[in-house]
Write a protein that holds these residues in place. Structure first.
Motif, short mmCIF file in Angstrom:
data_model
loop_
_atom_site.label_atom_id
_atom_site.label_comp_id
_atom_site.label_asym_id
_atom_site.label_seq_id
_atom_site.Cartn_x
_atom_site.Cartn_y
_atom_site.Cartn_z
N GLY A 1 -17.23 1.84 -3.57
CA GLY A 1 -16.28 1.60 -4.64
C GLY A 1 -14.85 1.96 -4.28
O GLY A 1 -13.91 1.17 -4.50
N VAL A 2 -14.66 3.13 -3.69
CA VAL A 2 -13.30 3.58 -3.39
C VAL A 2 -12.66 2.74 -2.29
O VAL A 2 -11.49 2.33 -2.39
CB VAL A 2 -13.29 5.07 -3.01
N PHE A 3 -13.40 2.45 -1.23
CA PHE A 3 -12.80 1.70 -0.14
C PHE A 3 -12.56 0.23 -0.53
O PHE A 3 -11.61 -0.39 -0.05
CB PHE A 3 -13.66 1.82 1.12
N TRP A 4 -13.39 -0.32 -1.41
CA TRP A 4 -13.13 -1.67 -1.91
C TRP A 4 -11.91 -1.65 -2.81
O TRP A 4 -11.03 -2.53 -2.72
CB TRP A 4 -14.37 -2.16 -2.66
N LEU A 5 -11.81 -0.65 -3.68
CA LEU A 5 -10.67 -0.57 -4.60
C LEU A 5 -9.36 -0.44 -3.83
O LEU A 5 -8.38 -1.13 -4.12
CB LEU A 5 -10.85 0.62 -5.54
N THR A 6 -9.32 0.45 -2.87
CA THR A 6 -8.07 0.70 -2.16
C THR A 6 -7.68 -0.44 -1.22
O THR A 6 -6.55 -0.48 -0.73
CB THR A 6 -8.16 2.02 -1.37
N ALA A 7 -8.61 -1.35 -0.97
CA ALA A 7 -8.27 -2.53 -0.19
C ALA A 7 -7.50 -3.55 -1.02
O ALA A 7 -6.89 -4.48 -0.46
CB ALA A 7 -9.53 -3.17 0.37
N GLN A 8 -7.49 -3.39 -2.34
CA GLN A 8 -6.82 -4.34 -3.24
C GLN A 8 -5.42 -3.83 -3.55
O GLN A 8 -5.19 -3.11 -4.52
CB GLN A 8 -7.65 -4.50 -4.52
N ARG A 9 -4.46 -4.23 -2.74
CA ARG A 9 -3.10 -3.70 -2.85
C ARG A 9 -2.27 -4.37 -3.93
O ARG A 9 -1.33 -3.77 -4.46
CB ARG A 9 -2.39 -3.88 -1.50
N ALA A 10 -2.59 -5.61 -4.28
CA ALA A 10 -1.74 -6.37 -5.20
C ALA A 10 -1.68 -5.75 -6.59
O ALA A 10 -0.65 -5.83 -7.28
CB ALA A 10 -2.23 -7.82 -5.30
N THR A 11 -2.78 -5.14 -7.04
CA THR A 11 -2.81 -4.57 -8.39
C THR A 11 -2.60 -3.06 -8.39
O THR A 11 -2.71 -2.43 -9.43
CB THR A 11 -4.15 -4.88 -9.07
N GLU A 12 -2.31 -2.47 -7.24
CA GLU A 12 -2.10 -1.03 -7.18
C GLU A 12 -0.80 -0.65 -7.89
O GLU A 12 0.25 -1.25 -7.63
CB GLU A 12 -2.03 -0.57 -5.72
#
Length: 413
Positions: A183-194
């Protein structure tokens, strides 16, 4: 899915970060109860099991706000990955220590390391706030996230307890660690919505979000509320074992979460006029009253019904809490503010788990339900004592009231 919820995912990237957040939050419902199940099976010591679960929660209470403060300053990707690696390493040590019978102090040190796990729910809510701040969709988004939380609590205990009892004792915590990593590594791979970080906070501007008087009330109240949750988890496992059906504890706890899930889904479709702090206090009172029937529990079916009803007040109260945080915390500290509420819950879970374990060892499982009943009374007392602070939103707060009139914000909340 009802139309208001479907409309949330029109925003690019929202499906991806929401799915990653679901995986990343599964350990929230799996790790603590998984450790209780694992240790109770391997050693038969509920006091030790409750103490270890409490250590995880207490460590998360200490580390969580610090991790989230760094996230507000540096961004999610730069902070969450190292913090998660620390937690995963500690989880591996715990599993080896439990399996090979290492000394108790090693178990406690490992559990303290697991507490470095980031507050994934706060990260996802911060992304929704960045997308929909100042709109009615933000209320719906917070409601959806509360439903996701409860879905995790429906399936998490079932999977964790089920695997640990049917396969091998360490299976539940092991799978929880795998969910966290994915979950965390997938989430942090998504930079556009950070969400955009606020590096100016590094130089001391603003201090801690806990300086906000309203947030102090919310956190203090949720310490008592977390005590309810922690105690109910541990006591329910012990009660089910006394009844000769330990594996059924996962189903009973799932119904507790299912009640909250149903209420949260409906609550998200509604819009309310009037002050959100009044609805919040009503929700706290409802949670406290719902603990009273547990004192009369006589069998597992009755317990399942009582916990389902008790769960109906959880999600609406949590959703309203997020609206209040938006009013009382500056925008640059929103992630930290949300995490402080989770911290209050974590401290309470620690207290509830430990207290319930001691009571069970001394007087049996049925007596253990006195712990959440007392905690509910304390939550109500703190809520009433601090109610005035919740009526005074902080200047420069981070929520939709910055863009809308007070009347409109009350309607959105």
């Amino acid at each position: 899915m009802p139309t208001p919820y479907r409309a949330l995912f029109a925003a690019p990237g929202s499906k991806g970060f929401s799915a990653a957040g679901f995986l990343g939050r599964m350990p929230l419902s799996m790790m603590g109860i998984g450790v209780v199940t694992m240790i109770s099976q391997l050693t038969g010591r509920y006091g030790l099991a409750g103490g270890l679960s409490a250590t995880i929660a207490l460590a998360a209470a200490v580390a969580g706000p610090q991790v989230s403060r760094l996230v507000d300053q540096y961004g999610q990707r730069r902070v969450l990955r190292p913090a998660t690696l620390i937690s995963l390493t500690a989880a591996a040590v715990l599993l080896f220590a439990a399996h090979y019978g290492w000394p108790d102090w090693v178990l406690f040190v490992a559990c303290a390391g697991i507490g470095c796990v980031p507050s994934v729910g706060a990260m996802i809510r911060a992304r929704w706030a960045a997308l929909y701040r100042g709109t009615p969709q933000l209320h719906t988004a917070y409601s959806f996230e509360s439903v996701v939380d409860e879905v995790c609590f429906v399936f998490g205990p079932i999977v964790s307890i089920g695997l640990s009892t049917a396969w091998f004792p360490e299976a539940g915590p092991l799978l929880a660690a795998c969910f966290l990593a994915a979950g965390v590594f997938w989430l942090t791979a998504q930079r556009a919505t950070e969400p955009e970080p606020h590096p100016r906070q590094r130089k001391g501007g603003g201090g801690s979000a806990m300086r906000a008087p309203g947030l102090q009330v919310l956190v203090a109240t949720f310490v008592a509320t977390g005590t309810i949750f922690g105690a109910v988890d541990v006591v329910t496992v012990a009660f089910a074992e006394e009844e000769g059906h330990k594996a059924a504890a996962s189903v009973v706890l799932a119904l507790y979460a299912a009640g909250s899930c149903v209420a949260g889904m409906i609550f998200g479709l509604l819009h309310f006029a009037g002050a959100p702090e009044r609805r919040w206090l009503l929700g706290v009172c409802a949670m406290a009253v719902s603990m009273i029937p547990l004192l009369l529990v006589g069998n597992l079916p009755f317990l399942a019904v009582a916990l389902f009803v008790a769960g109906l007040s959880i999600a609406p109260t949590m959703i309203t809490t997020m609206s209040l945080i938006e009013e009382h915390v500056p925008r640059a500290q929103l992630t930290e503010g949300m995490t402080w509420v989770s911290t209050g819950l974590a401290v309470g879970v620690a207290l509830g788990s430990a207290a319930a374990g001691w009571v069970i060892d001394a007087a049996g499982a049925r007596a253990g339900y006195g712990v959440p009943a007392v905690a509910g009374a304390v939550a109500v007392a703190v809520g009433f004592l601090g109610f005035r602070r919740l009526k005074r939103p902080a200047p420069g707060r981070g929520g939709s009231v910055e863009q809308h009139s007070e009347r409109k914000e009350r309607h959105v909340a």
